[in-house]
Design a protein around this motif. Sequence first.
Motif, PDB file in Angstrom:
ATOM      1  N   LYS A 178      -9.584 -53.926 -95.738  1.00 25.30           N
ATOM      2  CA  LYS A 178     -10.579 -53.717 -94.677  1.00 25.30           C
ATOM      3  C   LYS A 178     -10.488 -52.274 -94.188  1.00 25.30           C
ATOM      4  CE  LYS A 178     -12.089 -58.057 -93.233  1.00 25.30           C
ATOM      5  NZ  LYS A 178     -12.530 -58.430 -94.584  1.00 25.30           N
ATOM      6  N   GLN A 181     -12.385 -49.022 -91.835  1.00 20.72           N
ATOM      7  CA  GLN A 181     -13.394 -48.595 -90.874  1.00 20.72           C
ATOM      8  C   GLN A 181     -14.405 -47.702 -91.591  1.00 20.72           C
ATOM      9  OE1 GLN A 181     -11.951 -46.856 -87.234  1.00 20.72           O
ATOM     10  NE2 GLN A 181     -10.132 -48.139 -87.354  1.00 20.72           N
ATOM     11  N   LYS A 240     -15.422 -44.667 -91.256  1.00 25.20           N
ATOM     12  CA  LYS A 240     -14.967 -43.320 -91.603  1.00 25.20           C
ATOM     13  C   LYS A 240     -13.907 -43.370 -92.706  1.00 25.20           C
ATOM     14  CE  LYS A 240     -17.078 -40.501 -88.627  1.00 25.20           C
ATOM     15  NZ  LYS A 240     -18.107 -41.415 -88.121  1.00 25.20           N
ATOM     16  N   PHE A 260     -12.652 -33.139 -94.200  1.00 18.86           N
ATOM     17  CA  PHE A 260     -13.253 -33.266 -92.872  1.00 18.86           C
ATOM     18  C   PHE A 260     -14.767 -33.102 -92.955  1.00 18.86           C
ATOM     19  CE2 PHE A 260     -14.830 -31.164 -89.031  1.00 18.86           C
ATOM     20  CZ  PHE A 260     -14.626 -32.186 -88.129  1.00 18.86           C
ATOM     21  N   TRP A 316     -17.056 -36.138 -91.816  1.00 22.60           N
ATOM     22  CA  TRP A 316     -17.618 -35.982 -90.476  1.00 22.60           C
ATOM     23  C   TRP A 316     -18.900 -35.158 -90.439  1.00 22.60           C
ATOM     24  CZ3 TRP A 316     -12.717 -37.769 -90.477  1.00 22.60           C
ATOM     25  CH2 TRP A 316     -12.420 -38.725 -89.527  1.00 22.60           C
ATOM     26  N   PRO A 347     -10.806 -28.310 -87.813  1.00 18.30           N
ATOM     27  CA  PRO A 347     -10.130 -28.824 -86.614  1.00 18.30           C
ATOM     28  C   PRO A 347      -8.755 -28.185 -86.361  1.00 18.30           C
ATOM     29  CG  PRO A 347     -10.851 -30.635 -88.019  1.00 18.30           C
ATOM     30  CD  PRO A 347     -11.063 -29.376 -88.788  1.00 18.30           C
ATOM     31  N   GLN A 348      -8.199 -27.494 -87.354  1.00 13.63           N
ATOM     32  CA  GLN A 348      -6.990 -26.695 -87.160  1.00 13.63           C
ATOM     33  C   GLN A 348      -5.757 -27.473 -86.726  1.00 13.63           C
ATOM     34  OE1 GLN A 348      -6.034 -23.539 -87.521  1.00 13.63           O
ATOM     35  NE2 GLN A 348      -7.947 -22.744 -88.317  1.00 13.63           N
ATOM     36  N   THR A 349      -5.762 -28.777 -86.823  1.00 13.93           N
ATOM     37  CA  THR A 349      -4.559 -29.512 -86.469  1.00 13.93           C
ATOM     38  C   THR A 349      -4.242 -30.445 -87.621  1.00 13.93           C
ATOM     39  OG1 THR A 349      -5.899 -31.172 -85.405  1.00 13.93           O
ATOM     40  CG2 THR A 349      -4.943 -29.489 -83.992  1.00 13.93           C
ATOM     41  N   ASN A 350      -3.224 -31.260 -87.410  1.00 16.39           N
ATOM     42  CA  ASN A 350      -2.833 -32.168 -88.477  1.00 16.39           C
ATOM     43  C   ASN A 350      -3.644 -33.452 -88.440  1.00 16.39           C
ATOM     44  OD1 ASN A 350      -1.769 -33.096 -86.107  1.00 16.39           O
ATOM     45  ND2 ASN A 350       0.077 -33.923 -87.075  1.00 16.39           N
ATOM     46  N   VAL A 351      -4.768 -33.422 -87.742  1.00 12.25           N
ATOM     47  CA  VAL A 351      -5.515 -34.662 -87.536  1.00 12.25           C
ATOM     48  C   VAL A 351      -5.949 -35.296 -88.858  1.00 12.25           C
ATOM     49  CG1 VAL A 351      -7.723 -33.479 -87.151  1.00 12.25           C
ATOM     50  CG2 VAL A 351      -7.368 -35.741 -86.231  1.00 12.25           C
ATOM     51  N   VAL A 367      -3.136 -37.183 -90.424  1.00 11.92           N
ATOM     52  CA  VAL A 367      -2.912 -38.488 -89.805  1.00 11.92           C
ATOM     53  C   VAL A 367      -3.891 -39.522 -90.360  1.00 11.92           C
ATOM     54  CG1 VAL A 367      -2.751 -39.712 -87.619  1.00 11.92           C
ATOM     55  CG2 VAL A 367      -2.092 -37.326 -87.739  1.00 11.92           C
ATOM     56  N   HIS A 368      -5.139 -39.090 -90.547  1.00  8.40           N
ATOM     57  CA  HIS A 368      -6.121 -39.995 -91.133  1.00  8.40           C
ATOM     58  C   HIS A 368      -5.711 -40.398 -92.547  1.00  8.40           C
ATOM     59  CE1 HIS A 368      -9.575 -40.298 -88.365  1.00  8.40           C
ATOM     60  NE2 HIS A 368      -9.081 -39.189 -87.857  1.00  8.40           N
ATOM     61  N   ARG A 371      -2.875 -42.873 -92.546  1.00  9.10           N
ATOM     62  CA  ARG A 371      -3.306 -44.218 -92.202  1.00  9.10           C
ATOM     63  C   ARG A 371      -4.018 -44.895 -93.385  1.00  9.10           C
ATOM     64  NH1 ARG A 371      -6.136 -45.787 -86.536  1.00  9.10           N
ATOM     65  NH2 ARG A 371      -8.111 -45.348 -87.562  1.00  9.10           N
ATOM     66  N   LYS A 384      -1.537 -45.938 -95.955  1.00  5.97           N
ATOM     67  CA  LYS A 384      -0.841 -47.157 -95.578  1.00  5.97           C
ATOM     68  C   LYS A 384      -1.672 -48.391 -95.933  1.00  5.97           C
ATOM     69  CE  LYS A 384       1.053 -47.730 -91.272  1.00  5.97           C
ATOM     70  NZ  LYS A 384       1.272 -47.133 -89.947  1.00  5.97           N
ATOM     71  N   LYS A 385      -2.986 -48.237 -95.799  1.00  4.53           N
ATOM     72  CA  LYS A 385      -3.846 -49.381 -96.091  1.00  4.53           C
ATOM     73  C   LYS A 385      -3.992 -49.602 -97.593  1.00  4.53           C
ATOM     74  CE  LYS A 385      -6.653 -49.546 -91.953  1.00  4.53           C
ATOM     75  NZ  LYS A 385      -8.001 -49.698 -91.413  1.00  4.53           N
TER      76      LYS A 385
END
Lengths: 227, 474
Positions: free
Chosen positions: A152, A154, A156, A178, A182, A188-192, A195-196, A199, A202-203
């Motif tokens: 399952k 989301q 995005k 990105f 998006w 976005p200049q970060t580790n965002v 993190v995506h 995640r 992991k799925k």
Amino acid sequence: MRILVIEDNQTTRQYLQKALQEQGYEVDLADNGQDGLFLALEGDHQLILLDRMLPKLDGLTVLSTLRNAGKQTPVLILSALDSVSERVKGLREGGDDYLIKPFALSELLIRIEILIQRKNQSSEKVTSSLQVSDLKMDLLSHKVYRGLNEIKLQPKEFKLLRYLMEHSGQVLSRSLLFEAVWDYQFDPQTNVIDVHLARLRKKVEFDGLPPLLETVRGTGYRMVASK
Amino acid sequence: MARVTEWWQASRKASSVWRLTRLYTVLLLSVVAVLLVVLYQLSIGQMSRQQQAQLESLIAQQTVLAEQLNTDEFIAQFKLQAESSRQYILTYQTEKQLIGRLSFIPEQISSCPRLTRFPIWLDKYDEIRLLSGCSQPLGAGSLTVAIDDEALYALKAQYISASVIALILALLLGLLTGLVFSLRVLKRINSFNQTAQLVEAGQLSARVALSNNNDEYDHMALHINTMLSQLEHSFETVSGITDAIAHDLRTPLSHLRQQIELELLDKRQQDQPTTQLQSMIEKLDEILFTFSAMLELTRLQQQKETKTQHFKIIDLSKIIIDAVDLIEPLAEEKEQIITSDVDLNITLKGDATLLFRAVYNLLENASKYAGEHARISIRLTESGFTISDNGLGISDNEKNKVFQRLYRIEKSRHVAGFGLGLTLVKAIVQLHNGQITLLDNNPGLQVMVEFPDTICCHNNVNKHTNSNGNNKEG
């Protein structure tokens, strides 16, 4: 594989030449718009790297002239003009991608590869499903399976995985991912993004199943090549 | 009517107009009142004093006579006097008889020289008239003196009603002229205020309008305008210098970066360690990022007109949903809960990427500074959106400073960042003619962003309500 570099700044031109040659590309150079346009029309290049601010003929004019002449060689615009409207202008004139200076070499190489790949695959038929190893994605029902287990996701995450699967085997940079998911043009200049990806991983890689997503250090991510 | 009450409320709010008008009216009223009193004393006052004096001299005369004459002689002369006197009504009462024109003495009559008014039937006028009179003991009886001063009283009454009318007129005149006068003054002052507000909002090119009067307001306006010009000039110089530095340094730094990257490429091919070069590039990227951000900020703050040309109709709810989607896993790592309320469908004219960055920046800030387990919520409002958290918040005296370039709150200096995020957000909001306000969320911070030209549709049920995070793995 031959790439044309149209860039008036000598340092940047030499840098691009050296970096591209080390990657195994043949490189043609032009230091102004006029020569660049001539070479682009005459030669048979896989890709053109085009600066915006050029002497004699500016980058956008070179691009539109090229397109009007029916040349569909992929063009990657390299420019210090970093506002969204400048970017839109460049893409509207027929540019295939837009990279803002200063850029990381890895980012440039990834984008070059994607443009060349896209050119080669453009005749490919529209597919209704994607598969990498035992990971299957049904583009119509928006369902994803690893083996027999449904995953399952989301909306995005689905987009992200789809982009990764569509480019399996290729290294993709964070900013590329990105932009693909998006659709906003900035970094976005970060580790965002990491993190995506973590995640999503992991799925997708549950229960000790063999990994499908590789982290390429200092560069980005790669989905293992589909067989 | 509505306009009058509106004016009334406005004038009460604009306290200086009200105060000036009041002051002017009170002054005018006191001048008129003093004039009326003086006039009264010179006319009616004079008359009644004369009357009093005559009465007193009459009483004195009768007193002398009563002392010098015996009772019968006095009564005889008194009868004569009472008969002949037209103006005064004299009556003398002894135990036995009542001599004079009055047929009785009113009981409540006061003793002289204080006068009492009492009603009397007068044959001469064939009516009841009010007389003023007093009585005083004299010899064996008591003397009562009265005077028909009804005419004087009528005059007094007329004078008083005339005075009241005069005062009312003065009050109206005072209020009206005072108001007109004060409103004119206020109008000038308001033009100063408006200019100051524009400048405060970052529009340094605003100037005070001049009138043709060449009065002290014009002088003040001239000085303020000169001051603003100098301010604008030095502002431009400062941002010009920082931009020039950023721009001029960006090119050589980019070249430096390119050379390090080539070096890195060589080292990699020869399998040599590259960590040092890698960290050099990271440091360079930080500098380049700051420079780019500063240049971008200046561009956003300048030449608003050309920036807004490519604006399109944007769905603000989609932008918020996208931004929440992006930040959500980051917040989840810190065990923060993000809730979003995007039930309204709000659109506005704008730049989607810039607005997305503004929303994302604010969410990222909330996540960064609100601490672990914080609750962050974003809510669409009719005119924009609100982001609240229950973290530490920002103290009142730092609320304005956080929008300054490169400003960082003391307690957050350890968190990575450049102090340009909120400045950029503000610049983006202002580019869309919006306003950003920091409020206390008790505890925490509430950021309110409002745009003037949003289009809102209540009845449109949004389909993306549950796209916020907090999902567990399926």
